[in-house]
Design an enzyme around this catalytic site. Structure first.
Site, PDB file in Angstrom:
ATOM      1  N   GLU A  36       0.833  -1.191   0.000  1.00 57.89           N
ATOM      2  CA  GLU A  36       0.000   0.000   0.000  1.00 57.89           C
ATOM      3  C   GLU A  36       0.874   1.248   0.000  1.00 57.89           C
ATOM      4  O   GLU A  36       1.812   1.355   0.794  1.00 57.89           O
ATOM      5  CB  GLU A  36      -0.925  -0.005   1.228  1.00 57.89           C
ATOM      6  CG  GLU A  36      -1.637   1.284   1.533  1.00 57.89           C
ATOM      7  CD  GLU A  36      -2.475   1.801   0.373  1.00 57.89           C
ATOM      8  OE1 GLU A  36      -2.493   3.022   0.162  1.00 57.89           O
ATOM      9  OE2 GLU A  36      -3.108   0.985  -0.324  1.00 57.89           O
ATOM     10  N   ARG A 110     -17.971   3.903   4.048  1.00 53.82           N
ATOM     11  CA  ARG A 110     -16.865   3.202   3.386  1.00 53.82           C
ATOM     12  C   ARG A 110     -15.737   2.861   4.357  1.00 53.82           C
ATOM     13  O   ARG A 110     -15.119   1.795   4.270  1.00 53.82           O
ATOM     14  CB  ARG A 110     -16.317   4.044   2.229  1.00 53.82           C
ATOM     15  CG  ARG A 110     -17.278   4.243   1.087  1.00 53.82           C
ATOM     16  CD  ARG A 110     -16.629   4.964  -0.080  1.00 53.82           C
ATOM     17  NE  ARG A 110     -15.759   4.071  -0.822  1.00 53.82           N
ATOM     18  CZ  ARG A 110     -16.124   3.394  -1.899  1.00 53.82           C
ATOM     19  NH1 ARG A 110     -17.358   3.494  -2.353  1.00 53.82           N
ATOM     20  NH2 ARG A 110     -15.275   2.614  -2.525  1.00 53.82           N
ATOM     21  N   ARG A 199     -19.948  15.435  -3.005  1.00 51.72           N
ATOM     22  CA  ARG A 199     -20.121  14.422  -1.967  1.00 51.72           C
ATOM     23  C   ARG A 199     -20.094  15.089  -0.593  1.00 51.72           C
ATOM     24  O   ARG A 199     -19.212  15.905  -0.306  1.00 51.72           O
ATOM     25  CB  ARG A 199     -19.012  13.374  -2.041  1.00 51.72           C
ATOM     26  CG  ARG A 199     -18.941  12.624  -3.368  1.00 51.72           C
ATOM     27  CD  ARG A 199     -17.823  11.584  -3.343  1.00 51.72           C
ATOM     28  NE  ARG A 199     -17.624  10.934  -4.616  1.00 51.72           N
ATOM     29  CZ  ARG A 199     -18.252   9.845  -5.033  1.00 51.72           C
ATOM     30  NH1 ARG A 199     -19.160   9.288  -4.250  1.00 51.72           N
ATOM     31  NH2 ARG A 199     -17.996   9.319  -6.206  1.00 51.72           N
ATOM     32  N   ASP A 317     -10.986  -1.416  -9.720  1.00 51.74           N
ATOM     33  CA  ASP A 317     -10.949  -0.201 -10.537  1.00 51.74           C
ATOM     34  C   ASP A 317      -9.777  -0.184 -11.512  1.00 51.74           C
ATOM     35  O   ASP A 317      -9.853   0.482 -12.550  1.00 51.74           O
ATOM     36  CB  ASP A 317     -10.870   1.036  -9.637  1.00 51.74           C
ATOM     37  CG  ASP A 317     -12.230   1.427  -9.070  1.00 51.74           C
ATOM     38  OD1 ASP A 317     -13.231   0.787  -9.426  1.00 51.74           O
ATOM     39  OD2 ASP A 317     -12.287   2.372  -8.264  1.00 51.74           O
ATOM     40  N   ALA A 330     -17.525  -1.300  -6.135  1.00 54.12           N
ATOM     41  CA  ALA A 330     -16.926  -2.099  -5.063  1.00 54.12           C
ATOM     42  C   ALA A 330     -17.363  -3.554  -5.150  1.00 54.12           C
ATOM     43  O   ALA A 330     -16.564  -4.475  -4.950  1.00 54.12           O
ATOM     44  CB  ALA A 330     -17.300  -1.511  -3.704  1.00 54.12           C
TER      45      ALA A 330
END
Length: 432
Positions: A36, A110, A199, A317, A330
């Site tokens: 990551e 999320r 958002r 994605d 997702a």
């Protein structure tokens, strides 16, 4: 552990990457490393929706019990509201369609959703601050070499690019692909969908207090407030304490063109209110409680012709970034992970037969996910009366339902069986 049969490197610790790691952790003979780029796992955004198809996968992965604790809508096996559709760009708004599904919509914040996957990761598989710069598929040594921005390197038997819309893995895969048509290399670049999205998160208590204790629809179930060239998606998350709000504005003339400027910026509530002035009262009651928001230029991928090359695969994605109009991005990443893990975990798969698993993965997942990618963009235009149905409500409603037909035509378990059957039928060795 004993020498693993496969060493799998997962580049990207979002929902798709962590779903694959959790799914692969069921096989003790597969070594997993999640790389990551950030210093911790984190999710950008707010709400996320899941339907029956994805929930069945989460049950298989052993996550449904914990996930049920962080949603206000745990599945009970009964039909529920997928979305209520309203013509909202007028003072006298009205419902024109109600979409119901076997499980309704399972709704999450999320970050809470991602946390459950993190909690189910095996110890020691996560490596942070590892931004991939490049890879080399070393055919001579039957391994993939990884180079990271911090100067470190690593090797693996299989690299899975779960690194999102701007995937480094996808870019290199397509740059190096020996396409007969050079234009196919360009298909790997994201394109602007023509939509921007505002958002925001609104505390439910704030709306309730301002309305004398009364609740609006978006506090109880998923809403789709529809208007010409604009729509708002809103639903409760965090056990009903927060209302997720996403306001979409479409610029038809800009679809497919370059977006000038940053893809994500901050803005205030006044900017959203300006775009939806004159909409029905319920929308005004929702938006006037938005303080801060983020503005997103919604980019997506065109359907890709391949998800795998050599010992490298794309997932989520990185393979099929789509507009959010079906709430399926997702779920499709999780389905990628479910199918790929089942193939890699099959006893017949080793370093030498890895090509069979990757070939089967691509043959099953590519047409399916590309279909959902296309349907999602079409759905967004339906919500804004820009499809062939325009605002003919009696035909538009059933057409909206039909857009989700892909979710009912098979089950994830059946897709896995198809993939395994396809893999076992491959006989001719393919050079990695």
């Amino acid at each position: 552990m004993p020498t693993p049969k496969l060493r799998v490197a997962i580049c990207g610790g979002g929902i798709g990457g962590l779903a694959l790691a959790v799914a692969l952790s069921k096989y003790s003979n597969i070594q997993i490393d999640v790389y990551e780029a950030a210093e911790q796992f984190k999710e950008i955004g707010a709400g996320i929706t899941m339907r029956e198809r994805t929930w069945k996968i989460l049950e298989h992965l052993g996550l449904s019990k914990d996930l049920s604790k962080v949603t206000n809508t745990p599945p009970d096996g009964l039909p529920g509201i997928g979305f209520e559709f309203r013509r909202a760009d007028r003072a006298d708004g009205f419902q024109f369609h109600l979409y119901t599904t076997p499980y309704g919509n399972v709704l999450f914040h999320r970050a809470h959703f991602l946390d459950i996957f993190v909690n189910h990761l095996p110890t020691g598989v996560a490596h942070f601050g590892k931004r991939l710069l490049s890879y080399e598929d070393d055919k001579g040594n039957s391994q993939v070499k990884l180079k990271f921005a911090d100067g470190s390197q690593s090797t693996c038997d299989l690299l899975v690019g779960c690194d999102g819309l701007r995937s480094i893995v996808r870019k290199q895969m397509y740059d190096q692909a020996p396409f007969k048509e050079p234009a196919l290399k360009d298909v790997a670049e994201p394109v602007w969908s023509g939509w921007v999205a505002y958002r925001a998160l609104v505390p439910a208590d704030r709306i309730r207090r301002a309305n004398g204790g009364k609740e609006i629809r978006a506090m109880t179930h998923p809403m789709m407030y529809c208007g010409k060239d604009k729509h708002i998606v809103s639903y409760p998350i965090s056990q009903g304490r927060i209302v997720n709000v996403v306001g979409f504005v479409f610029y038809p003339e800009a679809e497919g063109k370059a977006f000038n400027g940053p893809w994500v910026t901050e803005c205030d509530g006044a900017e959203i209110i300006k775009h939806f002035a004159g909409w029905e009262q319920e929308v005004q009651e929702l938006l006037r409680h938005v303080d801060n928001a983020t503005l997103w230029a919604i980019h997506h991928l065109r359907p890709l012709p391949m998800y795998t090359s050599g010992r490298v695969a794309l997932l989520g994605d990185a393979a099929h970034a789509m507009t959010p109009h079906q709430g399926a991005g997702a779920g499709q990443a999780i389905e990628d992970a479910f199918v790929l893990a089942a193939l890699l975990g099959d006893p017949a798969i080793t370093v030498h037969t890895l090509w069979k698993a990757l070939s089967a993965y691509e043959s099953i997942r590519l047409p399916f996910a590309n279909r959902v990618l296309r349907e999602s963009a079409v759905s967004g235009k339906m919500y804004e009366f820009n499809s062939i149905f325009k605002d003919k409500y009696t035909s538009l409603g059933p057409a909206i339902d039909a857009q989700w037909s892909w979710s009912m035509e098979s089950t994830p378990e059946e897709e896995v069986e198809r993939a395994l059957k396809r893999m076992r039928g491959l006989e001719v060795k393919h050079k990695l």
